[in-house]
Each structure stands twice: as C-alpha cells, then as structure tokens.
Design a protein around this motif. Structure first.
Motif, PDB file in Angstrom:
ATOM      1  N   GLU A  13       0.818  -1.210   0.000  1.00 41.92           N
ATOM      2  CA  GLU A  13       0.000   0.000   0.000  1.00 41.92           C
ATOM      3  C   GLU A  13       0.855   1.265   0.000  1.00 41.92           C
ATOM      4  O   GLU A  13       0.365   2.339  -0.284  1.00 41.92           O
ATOM      5  CB  GLU A  13      -0.969   0.008   1.182  1.00 41.92           C
ATOM      6  N   LEU A  14       2.143   1.143   0.327  1.00 41.86           N
ATOM      7  CA  LEU A  14       3.003   2.330   0.295  1.00 41.86           C
ATOM      8  C   LEU A  14       3.869   2.367  -0.945  1.00 41.86           C
ATOM      9  O   LEU A  14       4.582   3.328  -1.186  1.00 41.86           O
ATOM     10  CB  LEU A  14       3.904   2.355   1.536  1.00 41.86           C
ATOM     11  N   CYS A  15       3.814   1.303  -1.720  1.00 48.40           N
ATOM     12  CA  CYS A  15       4.836   1.111  -2.731  1.00 48.40           C
ATOM     13  C   CYS A  15       4.609   1.855  -4.047  1.00 48.40           C
ATOM     14  O   CYS A  15       5.313   1.598  -5.015  1.00 48.40           O
ATOM     15  CB  CYS A  15       5.088  -0.357  -3.000  1.00 48.40           C
ATOM     16  N   SER A  16       3.636   2.751  -4.061  1.00 48.53           N
ATOM     17  CA  SER A  16       3.568   3.565  -5.274  1.00 48.53           C
ATOM     18  C   SER A  16       4.711   4.561  -5.206  1.00 48.53           C
ATOM     19  O   SER A  16       5.039   5.071  -4.127  1.00 48.53           O
ATOM     20  CB  SER A  16       2.236   4.287  -5.359  1.00 48.53           C
TER      21      SER A  16
ATOM     22  N   THR B 209       3.928   7.957  -3.515  1.00 47.54           N
ATOM     23  CA  THR B 209       3.791   7.887  -2.064  1.00 47.54           C
ATOM     24  C   THR B 209       5.160   7.789  -1.404  1.00 47.54           C
ATOM     25  O   THR B 209       5.488   8.530  -0.483  1.00 47.54           O
ATOM     26  CB  THR B 209       2.985   6.635  -1.663  1.00 47.54           C
ATOM     27  N   LEU B 210       5.947   6.856  -1.900  1.00 51.87           N
ATOM     28  CA  LEU B 210       7.276   6.652  -1.350  1.00 51.87           C
ATOM     29  C   LEU B 210       8.080   7.931  -1.410  1.00 51.87           C
ATOM     30  O   LEU B 210       8.745   8.317  -0.465  1.00 51.87           O
ATOM     31  CB  LEU B 210       8.007   5.573  -2.133  1.00 51.87           C
ATOM     32  N   ARG B 211       8.020   8.553  -2.534  1.00 52.63           N
ATOM     33  CA  ARG B 211       8.811   9.751  -2.728  1.00 52.63           C
ATOM     34  C   ARG B 211       8.446  10.815  -1.698  1.00 52.63           C
ATOM     35  O   ARG B 211       9.308  11.377  -1.040  1.00 52.63           O
ATOM     36  CB  ARG B 211       8.596  10.273  -4.151  1.00 52.63           C
ATOM     37  N   GLN B 212       7.156  11.058  -1.555  1.00 54.17           N
ATOM     38  CA  GLN B 212       6.722  12.025  -0.550  1.00 54.17           C
ATOM     39  C   GLN B 212       7.251  11.677   0.831  1.00 54.17           C
ATOM     40  O   GLN B 212       7.775  12.505   1.556  1.00 54.17           O
ATOM     41  CB  GLN B 212       5.197  12.038  -0.486  1.00 54.17           C
ATOM     42  N   LEU B 213       7.085  10.413   1.154  1.00 53.27           N
ATOM     43  CA  LEU B 213       7.459   9.946   2.477  1.00 53.27           C
ATOM     44  C   LEU B 213       8.950  10.147   2.719  1.00 53.27           C
ATOM     45  O   LEU B 213       9.368  10.722   3.723  1.00 53.27           O
ATOM     46  CB  LEU B 213       7.104   8.467   2.573  1.00 53.27           C
ATOM     47  N   PHE B 214       9.742   9.703   1.769  1.00 49.68           N
ATOM     48  CA  PHE B 214      11.188   9.770   1.956  1.00 49.68           C
ATOM     49  C   PHE B 214      11.681  11.205   1.912  1.00 49.68           C
ATOM     50  O   PHE B 214      12.665  11.547   2.570  1.00 49.68           O
ATOM     51  CB  PHE B 214      11.883   8.908   0.911  1.00 49.68           C
ATOM     52  N   GLU B 215      10.997  12.025   1.163  1.00 50.21           N
ATOM     53  CA  GLU B 215      11.373  13.433   1.187  1.00 50.21           C
ATOM     54  C   GLU B 215      11.093  14.024   2.555  1.00 50.21           C
ATOM     55  O   GLU B 215      11.881  14.813   3.070  1.00 50.21           O
ATOM     56  CB  GLU B 215      10.613  14.208   0.109  1.00 50.21           C
ATOM     57  N   ALA B 216       9.988  13.615   3.131  1.00 53.44           N
ATOM     58  CA  ALA B 216       9.666  14.102   4.470  1.00 53.44           C
ATOM     59  C   ALA B 216      10.742  13.658   5.459  1.00 53.44           C
ATOM     60  O   ALA B 216      11.160  14.419   6.325  1.00 53.44           O
ATOM     61  CB  ALA B 216       8.305  13.590   4.912  1.00 53.44           C
ATOM     62  N   PHE B 217      11.201  12.444   5.315  1.00 50.94           N
ATOM     63  CA  PHE B 217      12.261  11.958   6.202  1.00 50.94           C
ATOM     64  C   PHE B 217      13.515  12.794   6.028  1.00 50.94           C
ATOM     65  O   PHE B 217      14.203  13.128   6.993  1.00 50.94           O
ATOM     66  CB  PHE B 217      12.591  10.494   5.902  1.00 50.94           C
TER      67      PHE B 217
ATOM     68  N   ARG C 291       0.226  15.646   4.878  1.00 55.04           N
ATOM     69  CA  ARG C 291      -0.281  14.884   3.743  1.00 55.04           C
ATOM     70  C   ARG C 291       0.600  13.691   3.385  1.00 55.04           C
ATOM     71  O   ARG C 291       0.112  12.635   3.026  1.00 55.04           O
ATOM     72  CB  ARG C 291      -0.506  15.789   2.531  1.00 55.04           C
ATOM     73  N   MET C 292       1.893  13.879   3.546  1.00 54.26           N
ATOM     74  CA  MET C 292       2.767  12.756   3.145  1.00 54.26           C
ATOM     75  C   MET C 292       2.627  11.580   4.096  1.00 54.26           C
ATOM     76  O   MET C 292       3.113  10.495   3.808  1.00 54.26           O
ATOM     77  CB  MET C 292       4.219  13.215   3.054  1.00 54.26           C
ATOM     78  N   LEU C 293       1.946  11.805   5.202  1.00 50.32           N
ATOM     79  CA  LEU C 293       1.729  10.692   6.123  1.00 50.32           C
ATOM     80  C   LEU C 293       0.312  10.158   6.029  1.00 50.32           C
ATOM     81  O   LEU C 293      -0.116   9.371   6.877  1.00 50.32           O
ATOM     82  CB  LEU C 293       2.027  11.138   7.557  1.00 50.32           C
ATOM     83  N   ASP C 294      -0.416  10.582   4.999  1.00 46.57           N
ATOM     84  CA  ASP C 294      -1.805  10.166   4.870  1.00 46.57           C
ATOM     85  C   ASP C 294      -1.973   8.658   4.871  1.00 46.57           C
ATOM     86  O   ASP C 294      -2.939   8.121   5.398  1.00 46.57           O
ATOM     87  CB  ASP C 294      -2.412  10.733   3.578  1.00 46.57           C
TER      88      ASP C 294
ATOM     89  N   GLN D  93      18.136  10.270  -0.414  1.00 43.28           N
ATOM     90  CA  GLN D  93      17.769   8.969  -0.966  1.00 43.28           C
ATOM     91  C   GLN D  93      16.542   9.103  -1.841  1.00 43.28           C
ATOM     92  O   GLN D  93      16.402   8.403  -2.836  1.00 43.28           O
ATOM     93  CB  GLN D  93      17.389   7.954   0.127  1.00 43.28           C
ATOM     94  N   ALA D  94      15.666   9.992  -1.421  1.00 50.86           N
ATOM     95  CA  ALA D  94      14.415  10.161  -2.154  1.00 50.86           C
ATOM     96  C   ALA D  94      14.673  10.423  -3.627  1.00 50.86           C
ATOM     97  O   ALA D  94      13.896  10.018  -4.488  1.00 50.86           O
ATOM     98  CB  ALA D  94      13.598  11.294  -1.535  1.00 50.86           C
ATOM     99  N   ASN D  95      15.784  11.083  -3.912  1.00 48.03           N
ATOM    100  CA  ASN D  95      16.085  11.370  -5.314  1.00 48.03           C
ATOM    101  C   ASN D  95      16.179  10.110  -6.158  1.00 48.03           C
ATOM    102  O   ASN D  95      15.892  10.131  -7.352  1.00 48.03           O
ATOM    103  CB  ASN D  95      17.397  12.139  -5.416  1.00 48.03           C
ATOM    104  N   LEU D  96      16.625   9.036  -5.548  1.00 46.39           N
ATOM    105  CA  LEU D  96      16.825   7.812  -6.317  1.00 46.39           C
ATOM    106  C   LEU D  96      15.509   7.251  -6.824  1.00 46.39           C
ATOM    107  O   LEU D  96      15.479   6.440  -7.766  1.00 46.39           O
ATOM    108  CB  LEU D  96      17.553   6.763  -5.470  1.00 46.39           C
ATOM    109  N   LEU D  97      14.418   7.681  -6.208  1.00 50.23           N
ATOM    110  CA  LEU D  97      13.122   7.168  -6.648  1.00 50.23           C
ATOM    111  C   LEU D  97      12.732   7.728  -8.013  1.00 50.23           C
ATOM    112  O   LEU D  97      11.816   7.226  -8.652  1.00 50.23           O
ATOM    113  CB  LEU D  97      12.050   7.527  -5.618  1.00 50.23           C
ATOM    114  N   GLU D  98      13.410   8.767  -8.423  1.00 51.35           N
ATOM    115  CA  GLU D  98      13.091   9.348  -9.720  1.00 51.35           C
ATOM    116  C   GLU D  98      13.471   8.440 -10.884  1.00 51.35           C
ATOM    117  O   GLU D  98      12.967   8.599 -11.982  1.00 51.35           O
ATOM    118  CB  GLU D  98      13.847  10.670  -9.905  1.00 51.35           C
ATOM    119  N   PHE D  99      14.392   7.547 -10.639  1.00 46.81           N
ATOM    120  CA  PHE D  99      14.949   6.802 -11.759  1.00 46.81           C
ATOM    121  C   PHE D  99      14.240   5.467 -11.949  1.00 46.81           C
ATOM    122  O   PHE D  99      14.254   4.617 -11.065  1.00 46.81           O
ATOM    123  CB  PHE D  99      16.444   6.569 -11.539  1.00 46.81           C
ATOM    124  N   ASP D 100      13.641   5.321 -13.091  1.00 49.68           N
ATOM    125  CA  ASP D 100      12.875   4.108 -13.365  1.00 49.68           C
ATOM    126  C   ASP D 100      13.731   2.871 -13.167  1.00 49.68           C
ATOM    127  O   ASP D 100      13.279   1.855 -12.659  1.00 49.68           O
ATOM    128  CB  ASP D 100      12.368   4.109 -14.819  1.00 49.68           C
ATOM    129  N   GLU D 101      14.974   2.958 -13.600  1.00 48.93           N
ATOM    130  CA  GLU D 101      15.786   1.747 -13.584  1.00 48.93           C
ATOM    131  C   GLU D 101      16.060   1.254 -12.169  1.00 48.93           C
ATOM    132  O   GLU D 101      16.478   0.120 -11.975  1.00 48.93           O
ATOM    133  CB  GLU D 101      17.102   1.956 -14.340  1.00 48.93           C
TER     134      GLU D 101
END
Lengths: 347, 347
Positions: free
Chosen positions: A249-252, A255-263, A293-296, B241-249
DNA sequence: TGTTAGCACTCCCAAGCCCCGAGTGCCAAA
DNA sequence: TTTGGCACTCGGGGCTTGGGAGTGCTAACA
C-alpha cells in the motif's frame, strides 16, 4: 470527533475481527471470510447487513463494488481506542531491548540503537528524537584558546552531556583571561539551570556594560552564545525505512517519494513528534490524523521518554495505517521506558 | 581489465554520443537516432555495423532484439575514462557550495550540509563520511567527576574536535586526583599524536605497575580507554535517498529494498568509501565494479577530502549507472575541496 | 424482527490476442 | 566501405473475454 453512536456488541466484534484480519492479510475481507473467522454462527448475508451499517457509520469502506471491506481511519480509531486488547511484551523481547540498550554509551549512540531496535522488532521505520532537556543544569564551563581569536567552549550539563562549540571573540584573549572567565562562570553558575544562567547573564551583561569590564563582558557573551547554540536545534534518528518497502500500500513511487522526502526534510516529522512531548504515554496518529499529507497513508505510534522524571524526547515508529497496533504499541511503550532508563545518569 | 582493443575514432565518437544520449534520455538509442544526432554523415545502416562491432567488444548491448543499444559497464568505463570531457563547475554553483559550507559550524553539521548539498545539486543521493584523523594531535585532557565511580573524560584534539566519554574507574577518585591525572597527561602529552600517546601510555603502564602508583595507573587507563573509543567507529551521513526514486531503472521494489537496506546497514557502504581514502582525486565505481551486489545498478562517484593535507574522509554521490558523470564528477570534486577548506581550523 | 438463502449484478483482474512501431541483421548493389 | 532494401523479432498498448469474488436486494423463514 463526533460522538460514537451506540454500536451493538456484535457489530463491534465484527469490526474488530475484520480489522485484525485486514491487518494480518492486507486484503479487503468479505462477508464469507468474516462469517467463517468470527466465532459467531452467522451467515454471510447477515454479516453483509452489519457491514452495510458499519459502512454507513463510516467505519469501513470497500475499495470497489465487489471487494470486501477495509477499515477507514475512523474504523482504525475505534479499533485502537476501544476494541484493542494490548497484551504486554514477551519477556524475551523486553530482555532484548534491555540488553541492547543497557550498554554504556553516549546518548547519540543510545538513540541510534534504540531507533534501530524499534525498526528491527516492528519491521517498520523507527524514529527517535535526540534527547533535549529544557531544564538542564550547567555543571561546568571550560574555554580553550585556539588559533587567532577563536575559542573552543566546552559546556558540561547534567552530569554527562557535553556540548561544545567554537566561538570567535571580539579581540584576542590570553589563556589566563579565558581561565579567569571560566572560573568565574563555574563559581557563579555551577549547578544552576541553563535558563536561569542565561537570564542572569543577560542582566549582568547590561549592568556591567558601563564600567566595561571587557574581560567579563566577553566571557558572558561567549557563554551566552554557547547557551544559544546548545538550546536550538532538535534532530532525530531514523532507521529501517527499507522496511516500509515491504508494504504494497506504500509502494507507489509517488507515495514513497513524498514519504522519503519528508524523512530527509525532517522539519515536518520533528514538528509532529514534538507534539507528543506533552502527552504522556503512547500516542497514535492514524492516517490523515497527523495532519501531514505525506503521512496520509501512514500511522505513527509515539511515546515520550524521560530522564529523571523530565520528558526529554520522543520515539516511535512509522508504518502503514495497516500496522499491527496490538504488537507495536507495547513495543513503543517499553522502548521508551528502557531508553529513558539507559539515559539515566544514576547508575 | 582487458586492454582496450584499438577502436576507430568514429566508433569512439559514436559510443560517446550514444552514452551521452542514453544518459540524457534514459532510453535505448537506435541507429536512426544516432545517425541524426551525431555530426557525421552516415546512414543508419552504417551505424548498425559499427554498433555490431561495439557489441562484440562488450561496450554496448541491447535489452532485447528490437530495441536500441545501451552502454554496458565496460562502455561506461571507457566513456568516463577516455571519452568524457569534464568541464569545471559553473561559477554560481561553486559559490553556492562555498556559501553553504563556509559557515562556522561543528564538523558534524558541516558534513550534514555537505551531504545535503551534494544530493540537492546532483539530484542523487549524497554521502559524506564523518572526518576521522589518523594523525591527530592531542591538545588537552580533562576529567570531571560524575556520580559514583564514573568520570567524564573530555579529549580535545586538533584544535577543534572534542571527544568525550564516560568511563568507570576501578575505585572512587577524588576530584583532586582527577585534576592531578589530567595535569600530568596535559604536561606530558599535549601536542603529541594520539598514536604516540597511546604507545607511550601502554609502555608506562607496564613499567609503573611494580611500584603501583595507583593514581597514575588509573589515569593512564582512563586515557587509554578514551583514546580507544576515540579511534574506533566511522560513520557517514546520507542525504537525498528520495532522489533515487526518480529513476525508473532503480524503481523495482527489490532493487530499492536492497539499496535502502545497504544504506541502513552502513557497513558495506562504509567499506566501499574507505577504499577511496587512499586514492587521490575523484574515483568512480560503475555498476558491479563496486563489488557489492546491492550496488549493481548504481554508480558511485567519490572523492576524499582533507584537512591540513591529511585525508580525513570521503564524500560522494550514489545514483544509477546512468548518471550525468560529466556534471557529477566536477561537483563531487569541488565539494570535497570546499568541505576540506571549511573543516580547516586555520581561519 | 432478525436471520437466511437465492439471485442478479458489478467489478477487478489475468489471460489471450492482435497489431503496431521501432529497430535489428543480413544481403546485394553502389 | 557505405548504403538501401527487406524480412524478421520483440515489447507494449489496446481490446476482449471469462472467471471469481463479493455485493445488494428480495423474499421466505424462525
């Protein structure tokens, strides 16, 4: 929130079973499954009726027409507030906590292992703020001359914490002057609270400005700056983000990006955690309740930890709303206690 | 690796254009595109022939029959080693670096902002090891009594770093004894290298054991333990780390999971970074070259940074093999210099 | 009145299929 | 050595289809 409308025991029980099952399996649960799972001898059709009621109350919802039901935020809320029976930690887990944290270590290291522990045990992300005391007793001040006008100031507070920083004085100070300054401060302020010290320093600084005892002025100024830098800040240690990847459920990616950016950003997470300093005991934010929102899609379970009776920090875990509250809550609770104990200066 | 077989200028040029384009677009590039992109007036068919050669040499490959070509690890290697023209940083970026790092701050904070900067500018993950000096001069030692047999030892090294730790003495020491001990150590060892100090301490400890000057024994012991704890360890700060999510590969869950676990674990990443301490200048690990499976899809660009001529740490970025080396290399290089300068005690 | 069985309906999803486009390899001609 | 031509391959998007899971509703039953 709105008052909970009376809810039949049966409905409550069904909500409980549904939530438990959903937490365990991660899939919407249907009436047939529920009829089998629950002890009650009810047909799927009956369950469906109850479900319709629960849905009207906003406690469950279904992702689409022909899927089972899933708890809503309100559903989880009711689940944790009144349906959950939290049983204390297994002994070996408490032991594991204790033995991992009862080592002698600096507070930062303790915090790091606490956060690692939380994430290991819960398989979620663990987070622990660095301890910060509002009421901190100044124990000793030391000034060491560096090159040029730079001075290294060392501040010992609370018997075991050491703060240090480099300050630049307005003019060149001799080692003797520095020695004098620290002697003065130690005599005057040892054992006093930082806040008190600061207040007195500010006052004295104003008074002495006239006869311009430059030496003292500089010393006070330095101390003031040191205190300033000691008080600001606030930071946390995060561990086990990788665990969050396990949950579909978090693996889109978004979603991940928002979350990790928040971290990464830290600001928001810190603000959220800071809210928990004043509540005693475990606190739970489910989904949107956190207000970020990133913790929704996430829940946060926190507990403050204290040293010598004073709350100095907050720890907790972050995971999907669908987390095993039953297990997580006692773990967070226990870890807070154990960490507090480990940080305690008294042996 | 195997010696590079002679490669026509044309083939080299094509490899270069192909790699650049792939880095930019992230998609396999076909002969038609390549024919258009490169300055040479060649038909797609000709390009295809060259491509077949490059493929035989293992420099490019195609993900499947009817896709364009993609550089292999060897291809990237040749690209960065002999085809790349690195142009220095834009002035404003250097300024940005400098102004962000020329603040006065503790080394940890500097390291944290350096890592944040790296990730911000490159849009990759930035990583910086905490500075650690092999050759560190002991400047001053201070022992403060805590409750019971505990003593807080403060060690100032290199004019601005402060290490501290709590040690437990074998018996209760009076403040006067502690004062004496630190005086002795300061007189004897101020300005000496930590390693030297340690060696001398061990020797003296053996010699004095006979007449059992307990006071001194305790002092030496304490200092030894402090030194011990000061030398161990090694840690790094990671950002973006969040930046790495940008890359499809990289966005397959399993890849991400491996990667983030490695970040959490730290051990492996540290080991890799430690290798770079001894090489001077920028070093690049492409894909499997790093030797760590979780970095198979990644490249790592590192540079050591130094204080007073001594290498004290390593910084770098981690991103997909398909990263903009051309841009990243000078950034890493410059950041290492700027960080080194910022850490320098001389004003 | 609460519970149940039956039934029609909805929706997701995986499988199969087809077709298209992009790109290749090879061959023969320039 | 380069080029144009041509047959071939492969992945992916779009479409359809069938099955499965689960629902809501209604009518009958205790």
């Amino acid at each position: 929130m709105a008052a909970i409308p009376e809810l039949s025991d049966r409905a409550q029980h069904l909500l409980k079973v549904l939530t438990e099952r959903y937490i365990r399996e991660g899939q919407p649960v249907g009436s047939r499954t529920l009829a089998r799972d629950t002890g009650l001898k009810l047909s799927p059709a009956t369950i469906r009726n109850v479900m319709a009621d629960l849905e009207d109350l906003g406690l469950v919802e279904s992702p689409h027409t022909s899927a089972g039901r899933v708890p809503t935020v309100a559903g989880y809320r009711m689940f944790v507030d009144s349906l959950l029976t939290v049983r204390p930690l297994d002994l070996d887990e408490v032991e594991r906590l204790k033995s991992s944290l009862e080592i002698e270590a600096e507070s930062r290291e303790l915090v790091e292992s606490a956060s690692g522990l939380l994430s290991d045990i819960t398989r979620l992300a663990g987070v622990v703020t660095l301890p910060r005391r509002e009421h901190a007793a100044l124990q000793r001040v030391e000034f060491l001359p560096l090159s040029g006008r730079k001075v290294l100031a060392i501040l010992v507070v609370n018997e075991q914490e050491v703060q240090n920083c480099i300050i630049e004085t307005e003019r060149l100070c001799s080692p003797a002057e520095l020695q004098q300054a620290s002697n003065y401060l130690n005599e005057q302020f040892a054992g006093k609270e930082l806040a008190t010290v600061r207040a007195r320093l500010v006052r004295e600084l104003r008074e002495t400005r006239d006869h311009l005892d430059r030496m003292m002025g500089t010393a006070l100024d330095m101390a003031d700056r040191v205190l300033g830098s000691a008080e600001e800040g606030g930071d946390y240690v995060l561990a086990g983000q990788a665990n969050l990847l396990e949950f579909d459920e978090l693996c889109s990616v978004s979603t991940l990006r928002q979350l990790f950016e928040a971290f990464d950003e830290k600001r928001h997470i810190l603000k959220l955690l800071d809210q928990c300093v004043h509540s005693e005991g475990v606190q739970i934010f489910i989904g949107e309740e956190s207000g970020y929102r990133m913790l929704d899609e996430c829940s946060v379970v926190t507990a403050p930890y204290s040293v010598e009776g004073e709350v100095v920090g907050v720890l907790g875990v972050i995971g999907p709303t669908r987390m095993a509250y039953e297990r997580v809550i006692p773990i967070v609770d226990a870890t807070a206690r154990v960490l507090g104990a480990a940080l305690n200066p008294r042996d």
